[in-house]
Structure formats: structure tokens, C-alpha cells
Design a protein around this motif. Structure first.
Motif, mmCIF file in Angstrom:
data_model
loop_
_atom_site.group_PDB
_atom_site.id
_atom_site.type_symbol
_atom_site.label_atom_id
_atom_site.label_comp_id
_atom_site.label_asym_id
_atom_site.label_seq_id
_atom_site.Cartn_x
_atom_site.Cartn_y
_atom_site.Cartn_z
ATOM 1 N N HIS A 1 10.274 31.203 15.048
ATOM 2 C CA HIS A 1 10.823 30.612 13.280
ATOM 3 C C HIS A 1 11.100 28.884 14.098
ATOM 4 C CE1 HIS A 1 13.961 30.026 10.568
ATOM 5 N NE2 HIS A 1 15.353 29.410 11.794
ATOM 6 N N LEU A 2 11.383 29.287 15.306
ATOM 7 C CA LEU A 2 11.015 27.658 15.985
ATOM 8 C C LEU A 2 10.488 26.451 15.464
ATOM 9 C CD1 LEU A 2 14.494 27.821 18.709
ATOM 10 C CD2 LEU A 2 14.397 27.502 15.867
ATOM 11 N N ASN A 3 9.603 27.468 16.066
ATOM 12 C CA ASN A 3 8.253 26.816 16.908
ATOM 13 C C ASN A 3 7.706 26.073 15.187
ATOM 14 O OD1 ASN A 3 7.729 26.663 19.343
ATOM 15 N ND2 ASN A 3 6.684 28.303 18.788
ATOM 16 N N ASN A 4 8.065 27.398 13.965
ATOM 17 C CA ASN A 4 7.118 27.044 12.720
ATOM 18 C C ASN A 4 7.581 26.185 12.050
ATOM 19 O OD1 ASN A 4 4.999 28.965 12.691
ATOM 20 N ND2 ASN A 4 6.722 30.638 11.399
ATOM 21 N N ALA A 5 9.478 25.746 12.406
ATOM 22 C CA ALA A 5 9.349 24.295 11.864
ATOM 23 C C ALA A 5 9.775 23.097 13.193
ATOM 24 C CB ALA A 5 10.978 24.377 12.563
ATOM 25 N N SER A 6 8.808 23.035 13.860
ATOM 26 C CA SER A 6 8.075 22.407 15.007
ATOM 27 C C SER A 6 6.544 21.665 14.518
ATOM 28 C CB SER A 6 8.114 22.422 15.986
ATOM 29 O OG SER A 6 7.583 21.416 16.991
ATOM 30 N N ARG A 7 6.487 22.480 13.786
ATOM 31 C CA ARG A 7 4.732 22.967 13.303
ATOM 32 C C ARG A 7 4.713 21.356 11.784
ATOM 33 N NH1 ARG A 7 3.509 27.201 15.651
ATOM 34 N NH2 ARG A 7 4.442 28.226 14.015
ATOM 35 N N THR A 8 5.949 21.883 11.539
ATOM 36 C CA THR A 8 6.392 21.330 9.918
ATOM 37 C C THR A 8 6.527 20.094 10.405
ATOM 38 O OG1 THR A 8 7.102 23.315 9.027
ATOM 39 C CG2 THR A 8 7.632 21.313 8.113
ATOM 40 N N ILE A 9 7.724 19.641 11.420
ATOM 41 C CA ILE A 9 7.635 17.927 11.284
ATOM 42 C C ILE A 9 6.698 17.734 11.649
ATOM 43 C CG2 ILE A 9 9.139 16.923 12.377
ATOM 44 C CD1 ILE A 9 11.764 18.448 12.678
ATOM 45 N N ARG A 10 6.053 18.201 12.954
ATOM 46 C CA ARG A 10 4.898 17.834 13.477
ATOM 47 C C ARG A 10 3.668 16.927 12.694
ATOM 48 N NH1 ARG A 10 3.779 14.231 16.420
ATOM 49 N NH2 ARG A 10 5.247 14.748 18.751
ATOM 50 N N ASN A 11 3.049 17.759 11.887
ATOM 51 C CA ASN A 11 2.322 17.584 10.732
ATOM 52 C C ASN A 11 3.162 16.679 10.129
ATOM 53 O OD1 ASN A 11 0.906 19.876 11.561
ATOM 54 N ND2 ASN A 11 1.868 21.145 9.814
ATOM 55 N N TYR A 12 4.327 16.826 9.267
ATOM 56 C CA TYR A 12 4.452 15.058 8.742
ATOM 57 C C TYR A 12 4.487 14.370 9.758
ATOM 58 C CZ TYR A 12 7.762 12.337 6.726
ATOM 59 O OH TYR A 12 8.887 10.817 6.420
ATOM 60 N N LEU A 13 4.776 13.869 10.104
ATOM 61 C CA LEU A 13 4.779 12.653 11.371
ATOM 62 C C LEU A 13 3.758 12.512 11.446
ATOM 63 C CD1 LEU A 13 7.656 13.270 14.720
ATOM 64 C CD2 LEU A 13 7.618 11.800 12.036
ATOM 65 N N ASN A 14 2.516 13.125 11.721
ATOM 66 C CA ASN A 14 1.118 13.015 11.937
ATOM 67 C C ASN A 14 0.548 12.121 10.464
ATOM 68 O OD1 ASN A 14 1.053 14.171 14.366
ATOM 69 N ND2 ASN A 14 -0.200 15.729 14.009
ATOM 70 N N SER A 15 1.073 12.709 9.456
ATOM 71 C CA SER A 15 0.596 12.164 8.399
ATOM 72 C C SER A 15 1.278 11.103 8.317
ATOM 73 C CB SER A 15 1.029 13.823 6.877
ATOM 74 O OG SER A 15 2.265 13.038 7.316
ATOM 75 N N GLN A 16 2.428 10.526 8.488
ATOM 76 C CA GLN A 16 3.167 10.087 8.350
ATOM 77 C C GLN A 16 1.993 8.409 9.477
ATOM 78 O OE1 GLN A 16 4.860 10.598 5.931
ATOM 79 N NE2 GLN A 16 5.815 8.788 6.251
ATOM 80 N N SER A 17 2.039 9.007 10.188
ATOM 81 C CA SER A 17 0.759 7.794 11.228
ATOM 82 C C SER A 17 -0.075 7.495 10.888
ATOM 83 C CB SER A 17 0.777 8.161 12.762
ATOM 84 O OG SER A 17 0.321 9.578 13.020
ATOM 85 N N ALA A 18 -0.308 8.327 10.461
ATOM 86 C CA ALA A 18 -2.763 8.488 9.853
ATOM 87 C C ALA A 18 -2.401 7.565 8.332
ATOM 88 C CB ALA A 18 -3.616 9.414 9.357
ATOM 89 N N ARG A 19 -1.201 6.669 7.986
ATOM 90 C CA ARG A 19 -1.121 6.104 7.170
ATOM 91 C C ARG A 19 -1.240 4.559 6.984
ATOM 92 N NH1 ARG A 19 3.686 7.914 2.780
ATOM 93 N NH2 ARG A 19 3.515 10.182 2.492
#
Length: 230
Positions: free
Chosen positions: A212-230
Motif C-alpha cells: 500500500h505504501l510503496n504504491n503511493a511512493s511510486r505514484t509520487i516518484r513517477n510524478y516527480l520524474n515526469s516533472q523533471s523531464a519537462r
């Protein structure tokens, strides 16, 4: 200043509060407004403006702002003072990694000691979460649900540390809801977690919690990666 106070009044209200309650009332009003987005990231919060709004001295305001800074809801910026922190940041991933360690241990300690009242209380929070759409209230109920499952852990310092991290989680919940375009979160993981705790299946409960917690962490990491790729 008068215009800023009028704006704060519409967000926070303006009724006078007893001096002995001022710090806690102001902290809760600001916290709720930050968590549900009425005070957006980057908003500067001036001590004198808030003090004038509530008719109190600057001391309880200063104390309230310090508490919110400790919860990562505010940042102190040069020349601006206290400002509302970004909705999500790099430390969010670290927060979830820490939660996995702390909460897994608390759950292991607590489950053997949970009674039927504890389980019923946890299920009650899930039922309320099923029907709740207000971000701040979802965060509060989520915190109470998790703490209901950890409450019997003998290590009180561990529980205090977890409560600090769960206070930050309320902010992240709004991020999850916003990023996924949802009005509320599914309760499937929570239901499975409480079921395992009720059956005293410690290893299964810990596995569900960690996923449960790791899924939430992955959601955040994917978002941060998408922001840095812009």
C-alpha cells in the motif's frame, strides 16, 4: 494589508478566540486551508495579518506557524517569511520509505494485542472514508484508521514518530486525489489490511501495508520524474 486580511477572512474566518486556545485554533485553521488547497503553495503568511484577523498577539501565531513548518506545510523563505510549501516534493518519497519501516514494525507489535473494539473502530473509519470527499477530512480519517491498527504497539516513541509522518500524509493524499483526478481513494487496501489484522495474520497484514505504501511512493516518484523531464 487590509486587502490581504479580507482575503484571509474569507478563507479562515475571523471570530475572536480565547487567548489560551489561540495557538491551536489558528494552527488547525491554517492547516485545514493548506491541506485542502484554499491556501495554495507559495502563499505568504504574515504573522501580523493573522494576529489582526483573530484579535490576538503575534506570539500564538508564531507558535502555530512553527508547528506547521515542523509538519512540512510551511517553508521559511528569505524576504517573504513563512510561505505555504509546495504540494509535493522530493522528501515525499523519503517520507514513504520511512513510513514503511516505522509502520511495519508498529503493526507487528500491535496486531497480537488488538481487540474487537480496535478492529470495529478501524472498520468504522473505513466506512466514513467510503463516503467522504473533503480532502482534509479524508486525511484525518486516514490517520485515525492507521493509528487504530498501531495503537497497541508498546513502543510509544515509535507511535509518536509515526503520527508525525501521518500528519504529512494528509498533504500527500490531496496530491494523490488531484493527480489521479479522483474525488476519493479506494478503500480496498484498507479493508484487506483490517481483515488480516482481525484474523491475527501478522505477516499478511505487513505485506499489504508495505505494498500500500510503496504504491503511493511510486505514484509520487513517477510524478516527480515526469516533472523533471519537462
Amino acid at each position: 494589508m487590509a486587502e490581504k486580511i479580507r482575503l484571509l477572512k474569507t478563507i479562515l474566518g475571523s471570530e475572536q478566540v480565547p487567548p489560551h486556545q489561540a495557538r491551536s485554533v489558528i494552527e488547525e485553521r491554517l492547516r485545514s486551508a493548506i491541506v485542502d488547497g484554499r491556501l495554495p503553495p507559495g502563499t505568504a503568511l504574515r504573522q501580523q495579518e493573522i494576529a489582526t484577523l483573530f484579535g490576538v498577539s503575534r506570539m500564538p501565531v508564531r507558535e502555530a506557524l512553527r508547528q506547521l513548518e515542523a509538519q512540512s506545510l510551511l517553508q521559511v523563505v528569505m524576504h517573504k517569511g513563512a510561505v505555504v510549501a509546495p504540494l509535493i516534493g522530493e522528501d515525499a518519497v523519503d517520507t514513504y520509505a520511512l513510513r514503511v519501516l516505522l509502520e511495519s514494525e508498529a503493526l507487528r507489535q500491535s496486531i497480537p494485542l488488538l481487540d474487537t473494539h480496535d478492529i470495529a473502530q478501524a472498520r468504522g473509519y473505513i466506512q466514513q472514508l467510503e463516503n467522504e470527499t473533503r480532502h482534509a477530512e479524508i486525511g484525518r480519517l486516514n490517520r485515525l484508521l492507521h493509528m487504530a491498527l498501531y495503537c497497541k504497539a508498546p513502543n510509544q516513541k515509535l507511535l509518536r514518530m509515526i503520527e508525525i509522518e501521518l500528519n504529512e500524509e494528509e498533504r500527500f493524499l490531496r496530491f494523490h486525489l488531484s493527480s489521479m483526478g479522483l474525488g476519493k481513494l479506494t478503500q480496498d487496501d484498507h479493508i484487506a489490511l483490517v481483515d488480516a489484522a482481525s484474523d491475527k495474520q501478522v505477516d499478511e497484514a505487513v505485506k499489504i501495508l508495505e505494498e500500500h505504501l510503496n504504491n503511493a511512493s511510486r505514484t509520487i516518484r513517477n510524478y516527480l520524474n515526469s516533472q523533471s523531464a519537462r
